[in-house]
Write a protein that holds these residues in place. Structure first.
Motif, PDB file in Angstrom:
ATOM      1  N   PRO A   6       0.797  -1.235   0.000  1.00 26.08           N
ATOM      2  CA  PRO A   6       0.000   0.000   0.000  1.00 26.08           C
ATOM      3  C   PRO A   6       0.824   1.276   0.000  1.00 26.08           C
ATOM      4  N   GLU A   7       1.929   1.286   0.727  1.00 24.60           N
ATOM      5  CA  GLU A   7       2.721   2.518   0.787  1.00 24.60           C
ATOM      6  C   GLU A   7       3.329   2.866  -0.570  1.00 24.60           C
ATOM      7  N   GLU A   8       3.649   1.851  -1.360  1.00 25.25           N
ATOM      8  CA  GLU A   8       4.168   2.097  -2.711  1.00 25.25           C
ATOM      9  C   GLU A   8       3.028   2.421  -3.674  1.00 25.25           C
ATOM     10  N   GLN A   9       1.869   1.787  -3.476  1.00 31.11           N
ATOM     11  CA  GLN A   9       0.709   2.131  -4.295  1.00 31.11           C
ATOM     12  C   GLN A   9       0.380   3.618  -4.167  1.00 31.11           C
ATOM     13  N   ALA A  10       0.518   4.149  -2.952  1.00 28.16           N
ATOM     14  CA  ALA A  10       0.244   5.569  -2.728  1.00 28.16           C
ATOM     15  C   ALA A  10       1.176   6.448  -3.564  1.00 28.16           C
ATOM     16  N   LYS A  11       2.406   6.004  -3.740  1.00 30.25           N
ATOM     17  CA  LYS A  11       3.354   6.765  -4.570  1.00 30.25           C
ATOM     18  C   LYS A  11       2.984   6.682  -6.045  1.00 30.25           C
ATOM     19  N   PHE A  12       2.497   5.506  -6.487  1.00 33.74           N
ATOM     20  CA  PHE A  12       1.991   5.371  -7.854  1.00 33.74           C
ATOM     21  C   PHE A  12       0.834   6.360  -8.059  1.00 33.74           C
ATOM     22  N   ALA A  13      -0.085   6.384  -7.095  1.00 40.21           N
ATOM     23  CA  ALA A  13      -1.256   7.259  -7.193  1.00 40.21           C
ATOM     24  C   ALA A  13      -0.836   8.725  -7.232  1.00 40.21           C
ATOM     25  N   GLU A  14       0.120   9.091  -6.392  1.00 42.37           N
ATOM     26  CA  GLU A  14       0.584  10.475  -6.322  1.00 42.37           C
ATOM     27  C   GLU A  14       1.162  10.938  -7.656  1.00 42.37           C
ATOM     28  N   ALA A  15       1.825  10.018  -8.365  1.00 39.82           N
ATOM     29  CA  ALA A  15       2.433  10.368  -9.651  1.00 39.82           C
ATOM     30  C   ALA A  15       1.406  10.386 -10.785  1.00 39.82           C
ATOM     31  N   ALA A  16       0.465   9.445 -10.764  1.00 41.51           N
ATOM     32  CA  ALA A  16      -0.402   9.253 -11.925  1.00 41.51           C
ATOM     33  C   ALA A  16      -1.736   9.993 -11.873  1.00 41.51           C
ATOM     34  N   GLN A  17      -2.319  10.147 -10.698  1.00 41.74           N
ATOM     35  CA  GLN A  17      -3.647  10.770 -10.624  1.00 41.74           C
ATOM     36  C   GLN A  17      -3.682  12.187 -11.203  1.00 41.74           C
ATOM     37  N   PRO A  18      -2.755  13.069 -10.832  1.00 44.92           N
ATOM     38  CA  PRO A  18      -2.812  14.426 -11.399  1.00 44.92           C
ATOM     39  C   PRO A  18      -2.653  14.434 -12.920  1.00 44.92           C
ATOM     40  N   ALA A  19      -1.827  13.537 -13.444  1.00 48.79           N
ATOM     41  CA  ALA A  19      -1.597  13.495 -14.889  1.00 48.79           C
ATOM     42  C   ALA A  19      -2.865  13.104 -15.636  1.00 48.79           C
ATOM     43  N   VAL A  20      -3.587  12.139 -15.109  1.00 46.34           N
ATOM     44  CA  VAL A  20      -4.809  11.687 -15.777  1.00 46.34           C
ATOM     45  C   VAL A  20      -5.899  12.746 -15.666  1.00 46.34           C
ATOM     46  N   ARG A  21      -6.046  13.346 -14.497  1.00 46.30           N
ATOM     47  CA  ARG A  21      -7.056  14.395 -14.343  1.00 46.30           C
ATOM     48  C   ARG A  21      -6.762  15.582 -15.269  1.00 46.30           C
ATOM     49  N   ALA A  22      -5.500  15.956 -15.369  1.00 46.67           N
ATOM     50  CA  ALA A  22      -5.122  17.071 -16.241  1.00 46.67           C
ATOM     51  C   ALA A  22      -5.431  16.739 -17.698  1.00 46.67           C
ATOM     52  N   LEU A  23      -5.187  15.497 -18.091  1.00 45.02           N
ATOM     53  CA  LEU A  23      -5.470  15.092 -19.471  1.00 45.02           C
ATOM     54  C   LEU A  23      -6.968  15.150 -19.761  1.00 45.02           C
ATOM     55  N   ILE A  24      -7.770  14.655 -18.817  1.00 46.17           N
ATOM     56  CA  ILE A  24      -9.225  14.687 -19.005  1.00 46.17           C
ATOM     57  C   ILE A  24      -9.715  16.122 -19.145  1.00 46.17           C
ATOM     58  N   GLU A  25      -9.183  17.010 -18.316  1.00 44.85           N
ATOM     59  CA  GLU A  25      -9.594  18.408 -18.397  1.00 44.85           C
ATOM     60  C   GLU A  25      -9.152  19.041 -19.707  1.00 44.85           C
ATOM     61  N   GLU A  26      -7.933  18.712 -20.134  1.00 42.32           N
ATOM     62  CA  GLU A  26      -7.392  19.289 -21.366  1.00 42.32           C
ATOM     63  C   GLU A  26      -8.160  18.814 -22.597  1.00 42.32           C
ATOM     64  N   GLN A  27      -8.445  17.513 -22.652  1.00 40.09           N
ATOM     65  CA  GLN A  27      -9.043  16.959 -23.859  1.00 40.09           C
ATOM     66  C   GLN A  27     -10.566  17.059 -23.879  1.00 40.09           C
ATOM     67  N   TYR A  28     -11.199  16.961 -22.702  1.00 42.19           N
ATOM     68  CA  TYR A  28     -12.659  16.882 -22.685  1.00 42.19           C
ATOM     69  C   TYR A  28     -13.318  18.059 -21.962  1.00 42.19           C
ATOM     70  N   GLY A  29     -12.507  18.961 -21.413  1.00 44.01           N
ATOM     71  CA  GLY A  29     -13.010  20.191 -20.838  1.00 44.01           C
ATOM     72  C   GLY A  29     -13.919  19.981 -19.645  1.00 44.01           C
ATOM     73  N   ALA A  30     -14.841  20.933 -19.469  1.00 47.59           N
ATOM     74  CA  ALA A  30     -15.735  20.901 -18.313  1.00 47.59           C
ATOM     75  C   ALA A  30     -16.606  19.652 -18.315  1.00 47.59           C
ATOM     76  N   GLU A  31     -16.981  19.208 -19.508  1.00 46.44           N
ATOM     77  CA  GLU A  31     -17.798  18.004 -19.620  1.00 46.44           C
ATOM     78  C   GLU A  31     -17.068  16.789 -19.052  1.00 46.44           C
ATOM     79  N   GLY A  32     -15.778  16.671 -19.355  1.00 39.82           N
ATOM     80  CA  GLY A  32     -14.991  15.557 -18.850  1.00 39.82           C
ATOM     81  C   GLY A  32     -14.829  15.600 -17.343  1.00 39.82           C
ATOM     82  N   ILE A  33     -14.548  16.772 -16.807  1.00 41.42           N
ATOM     83  CA  ILE A  33     -14.389  16.924 -15.361  1.00 41.42           C
ATOM     84  C   ILE A  33     -15.705  16.635 -14.646  1.00 41.42           C
ATOM     85  N   GLU A  34     -16.817  17.078 -15.219  1.00 42.35           N
ATOM     86  CA  GLU A  34     -18.120  16.801 -14.611  1.00 42.35           C
ATOM     87  C   GLU A  34     -18.378  15.296 -14.536  1.00 42.35           C
TER      88      GLU A  34
END
Length: 345
Positions: free
Chosen positions: A301-329
């Motif tokens: 779990p402690e290493e999974q948290a590091k995976f999450a810390e690295a990957a979650q912001p990148a995926v959220r940023a991509l969704i916002e960039e490509q799909y805009g407000a609709e994607g974030i909603e």
């Protein structure tokens, strides 16, 4: 229409013509995976649906099955369903993404705490499922018959080394579906995403075009990746849907009784597929089978948290960039549904 699409449609038409049988109504149902219902959840879904529909219609409806990608690549078969050449298909998120990109909202790493919550959310009758399905149907013109996880949480396999930390991902060429969100996950972890269609994955791993890939344990098992991969690392980092669709015009042309039969039979078949995935995971055909040839490790779990810390912001940023407000909603609706279901476990 491109030459490739024309060729695919022609091949599909030839396959369908040679297998056509007399019936009042014929439903051609395609999927990517083995026909054996004990090897894959889509095989289970197809077999159960066929049995229920044919027996309860007294033979008035025939269901013809086309497993193992017989009619073409995933996105091509979806196009065939949209065009009315094929009545129905059970598709991966990678195939659906080329027709409905918002399926990528499922790819926020470590969003689902366990398979129980995932099973409550990834279904057509959850609050989020109804919102997601309604939007998909409105934008594609397809009817959704089922929504199910693709076989469980994803794990990594590769031919180079065990993955025990984010640092171990550095430079690994990891096959992904043709999903920008999956590519973003691998890039954010230091790997090199290698998007490939499903039909090419085994050969790519065998020849070294890709070092590894990510999929649920049941898919890794039936695809026999243990023959071409040495290491299996249980990360449980993401879970994606399979989506069962039908040509809307075909469905609308059925009688009310036939529509009712298709609806409840697909619901039962989807639940049977969900159960089969869990059975495969827990049986000798799942992780124990893979462990006979592969070196298996569980990322703590402690290493999974590091995976999450690295990957979650990148995926959220991509969704916002490509799909805009609709994607974030849509993403926030998914995350909200997950939080609500956590209380049940």
């Amino acid at each position: 229409m491109t030459l490739m699409r024309s060729a695919a449609m022609g091949l599909a038409a030839a396959c369908l013509a040679t297998t056509a049988l007399a019936a009042d109504v014929t439903i051609r149902l395609a999927h990517l995976n083995p026909e054996d219902p004990f090897q894959s959840h889509s095989g289970t879904m197809a077999a159960v649906f066929k049995s229920l529909v044919e027996s309860n219609s007294n033979g008035a409806i025939e269901v013809q099955l086309f497993p193992n990608g017989q009619l073409g690549k995933d996105n091509e078969v979806i196009e065939q369903v949209r065009g009315g050449l094929v009545e129905s298909t059970i598709s991966s998120a990678g195939g659906i993404a080329q027709h409905y990109p918002l399926v990528g909202v499922f790819d926020i790493p470590f969003a689902f705490p366990n398979i129980g919550v995932a099973s409550k959310v990834i279904t057509t009758d959850s609050a989020f499922g109804e919102k997601f399905v309604g939007d998909l149907e409105a934008k594609t013109g397809l009817k959704v018959l089922g929504l199910i996880d693709s076989g469980g949480f994803f794990a990594f396999t590769n031919s180079k080394k065990p993955i025990t930390s984010v640092a171990d991902m550095d430079g690994l060429r990891i096959r992904t579906m043709t999903l920008p969100t999956h590519e973003a996950i691998i890039s954010s972890l230091g790997g090199q995403p290698t998007p490939l269609p499903w039909a090419e994955v085994y050969t790519a791993l065998q020849t070294g075009v890709a070092d590894g890939q990510m999929n649920p344990v049941p898919i890794i098992a039936f695809a026999k990746f243990d023959e071409v991969q040495k290491y299996l690392s249980i990360t449980n980092h993401v879970i994606t849907p399979y989506i069962w669709t039908m040509n809307q015009e075909f469905f609308d042309g059925l009688t009310p009784e036939q529509q009712n039969l298709v609806n409840w039979a697909s619901y039962v078949a989807t639940e049977a597929g969900r159960g089969m995935s869990r059975t495969i995971e827990a049986s000798q055909n799942g992780l124990p089978k893979l462990a006979e040839k592969m070196e298996v490790n569980v990322v703590p779990p402690e290493e999974q948290a590091k995976f999450a810390e690295a990957a979650q912001p990148a995926v959220r940023a991509l969704i916002e960039e490509q799909y805009g407000a609709e994607g974030i909603e849509m993403l926030d609706a998914l995350l909200g549904s997950i939080e609500e279901e956590k209380a049940a476990f």
